[in-house]
Design a protein around this motif. Sequence first.
Motif, PDB file in Angstrom:
ATOM      1  N   ASP A 175      -5.444   3.330  -2.838  1.00  0.00           N
ATOM      2  CA  ASP A 175      -6.784   3.040  -3.400  1.00  0.00           C
ATOM      3  C   ASP A 175      -6.681   1.409  -3.509  1.00  0.00           C
ATOM      4  O   ASP A 175      -5.580   0.651  -3.808  1.00  0.00           O
ATOM      5  CB  ASP A 175      -6.695   3.537  -4.970  1.00  0.00           C
ATOM      6  N   PRO A 176      -7.634   0.666  -2.849  1.00  0.00           N
ATOM      7  CA  PRO A 176      -7.307  -0.860  -2.745  1.00  0.00           C
ATOM      8  C   PRO A 176      -7.477  -1.543  -4.163  1.00  0.00           C
ATOM      9  O   PRO A 176      -6.895  -2.473  -3.969  1.00  0.00           O
ATOM     10  CB  PRO A 176      -8.984  -0.978  -2.110  1.00  0.00           C
ATOM     11  N   ARG A 177      -7.821  -1.049  -5.112  1.00  0.00           N
ATOM     12  CA  ARG A 177      -7.585  -1.650  -6.341  1.00  0.00           C
ATOM     13  C   ARG A 177      -6.302  -1.651  -6.872  1.00  0.00           C
ATOM     14  O   ARG A 177      -5.792  -2.670  -7.440  1.00  0.00           O
ATOM     15  CB  ARG A 177      -8.226  -0.748  -7.427  1.00  0.00           C
ATOM     16  N   ASP A 178      -5.230  -0.671  -6.586  1.00  0.00           N
ATOM     17  CA  ASP A 178      -4.007  -0.619  -6.633  1.00  0.00           C
ATOM     18  C   ASP A 178      -3.172  -1.558  -5.764  1.00  0.00           C
ATOM     19  O   ASP A 178      -2.517  -2.153  -6.095  1.00  0.00           O
ATOM     20  CB  ASP A 178      -3.316   0.670  -6.473  1.00  0.00           C
ATOM     21  N   ALA A 205       0.808  -1.249   0.208  1.00  0.00           N
ATOM     22  CA  ALA A 205       0.054   0.246  -0.007  1.00  0.00           C
ATOM     23  C   ALA A 205       0.628   1.251   0.137  1.00  0.00           C
ATOM     24  O   ALA A 205       0.315   2.429   0.040  1.00  0.00           O
ATOM     25  CB  ALA A 205      -0.858   0.106   1.176  1.00  0.00           C
ATOM     26  N   GLY A 206       2.197   1.173  -0.161  1.00  0.00           N
ATOM     27  CA  GLY A 206       3.070   2.227  -0.301  1.00  0.00           C
ATOM     28  C   GLY A 206       3.986   2.442   1.089  1.00  0.00           C
ATOM     29  O   GLY A 206       4.385   3.657   1.256  1.00  0.00           O
ATOM     30  N   HIS A 238      -0.127  -6.284  -5.032  1.00  0.00           N
ATOM     31  CA  HIS A 238      -0.245  -7.801  -4.395  1.00  0.00           C
ATOM     32  C   HIS A 238      -0.174  -8.839  -5.088  1.00  0.00           C
ATOM     33  O   HIS A 238       0.637  -9.738  -4.813  1.00  0.00           O
ATOM     34  CB  HIS A 238      -1.402  -7.691  -3.412  1.00  0.00           C
ATOM     35  N   ALA A 239      -1.060  -8.913  -6.072  1.00  0.00           N
ATOM     36  CA  ALA A 239      -1.272 -10.176  -6.983  1.00  0.00           C
ATOM     37  C   ALA A 239       0.054 -10.357  -7.690  1.00  0.00           C
ATOM     38  O   ALA A 239       0.945 -11.332  -7.822  1.00  0.00           O
ATOM     39  CB  ALA A 239      -2.186  -9.809  -8.072  1.00  0.00           C
ATOM     40  N   ARG A 240       0.706  -9.102  -8.223  1.00  0.00           N
ATOM     41  CA  ARG A 240       2.100  -9.129  -8.743  1.00  0.00           C
ATOM     42  C   ARG A 240       3.042  -9.515  -7.940  1.00  0.00           C
ATOM     43  O   ARG A 240       4.064 -10.501  -8.335  1.00  0.00           O
ATOM     44  CB  ARG A 240       2.446  -7.962  -9.784  1.00  0.00           C
ATOM     45  N   ALA A 296      -7.734 -13.987  -6.362  1.00  0.00           N
ATOM     46  CA  ALA A 296      -7.206 -14.759  -5.189  1.00  0.00           C
ATOM     47  C   ALA A 296      -6.770 -13.473  -4.139  1.00  0.00           C
ATOM     48  O   ALA A 296      -6.833 -13.498  -3.030  1.00  0.00           O
ATOM     49  CB  ALA A 296      -6.160 -15.402  -5.455  1.00  0.00           C
ATOM     50  N   SER A 297      -6.018 -12.422  -4.640  1.00  0.00           N
ATOM     51  CA  SER A 297      -5.512 -11.233  -3.802  1.00  0.00           C
ATOM     52  C   SER A 297      -6.709 -10.514  -3.135  1.00  0.00           C
ATOM     53  O   SER A 297      -6.416 -10.180  -2.045  1.00  0.00           O
ATOM     54  CB  SER A 297      -4.831 -10.230  -4.661  1.00  0.00           C
ATOM     55  N   ILE A 298      -7.970 -10.429  -3.824  1.00  0.00           N
ATOM     56  CA  ILE A 298      -8.884  -9.817  -3.247  1.00  0.00           C
ATOM     57  C   ILE A 298      -9.823 -10.729  -2.070  1.00  0.00           C
ATOM     58  O   ILE A 298      -9.971 -10.144  -1.237  1.00  0.00           O
ATOM     59  CB  ILE A 298     -10.110  -9.569  -4.278  1.00  0.00           C
ATOM     60  N   CYS A 299      -9.810 -12.064  -2.348  1.00  0.00           N
ATOM     61  CA  CYS A 299     -10.180 -12.961  -1.340  1.00  0.00           C
ATOM     62  C   CYS A 299      -9.063 -13.091  -0.480  1.00  0.00           C
ATOM     63  O   CYS A 299      -9.477 -13.454   0.748  1.00  0.00           O
ATOM     64  CB  CYS A 299     -10.673 -14.281  -1.998  1.00  0.00           C
TER      65      CYS A 299
END
Length: 165
Positions: A127-130, A31-32, A135-137, A162-165
């Motif tokens: 931003d949670p989408r970022d 998240a930065g 995270h996935a990468r 998977a990163s969302i769940c």
Amino acid sequence: MLPHSLLLKPLVVARNRFGSQRAMINSLPKAGTHLLIKALQGVPGLRRAKVDLHNYHLDRFEQPRDASEPSAPIDVDWPRPVSIRSIEAALVRVRCGRFGTGHFGYSDALRMLLHRHRVRVVLMLRDPRDVVLSHARYIAETAHHYLHGTYLALNEDERIRASIC
């Protein structure tokens, strides 16, 4: 062009504000956190303390002996309980004008500990989408992450889900 004194004013304000404080930087993984660390290290008079409340530093902390011992979850994507006594031993190394880092969720025990030691928390939000994309990468590219093998078997869309769940 702005006068030199006006350009330095925000840094002086930050140094004066944080220089007499003790702080922990907290965020979700990806998240930065590193961006905020670099920004604060650029402020004259502020320094990073070698205190990291992250999963990959759990070997430095004691696990609770039993369920009655006060503990706090360290990390967010794979929270693990750490003894409050052990966290306190680390927090005393965060001196005025210094900051530690971590990924830790809320717990009453940790909140009371931070309050008792007058340690401020600087929370980094993104931003949670970022966060999900990063995270996935990150997991797919990081061989020592415990989910690395699982993510390698997934395509990009599956990794994101998977990163969302």
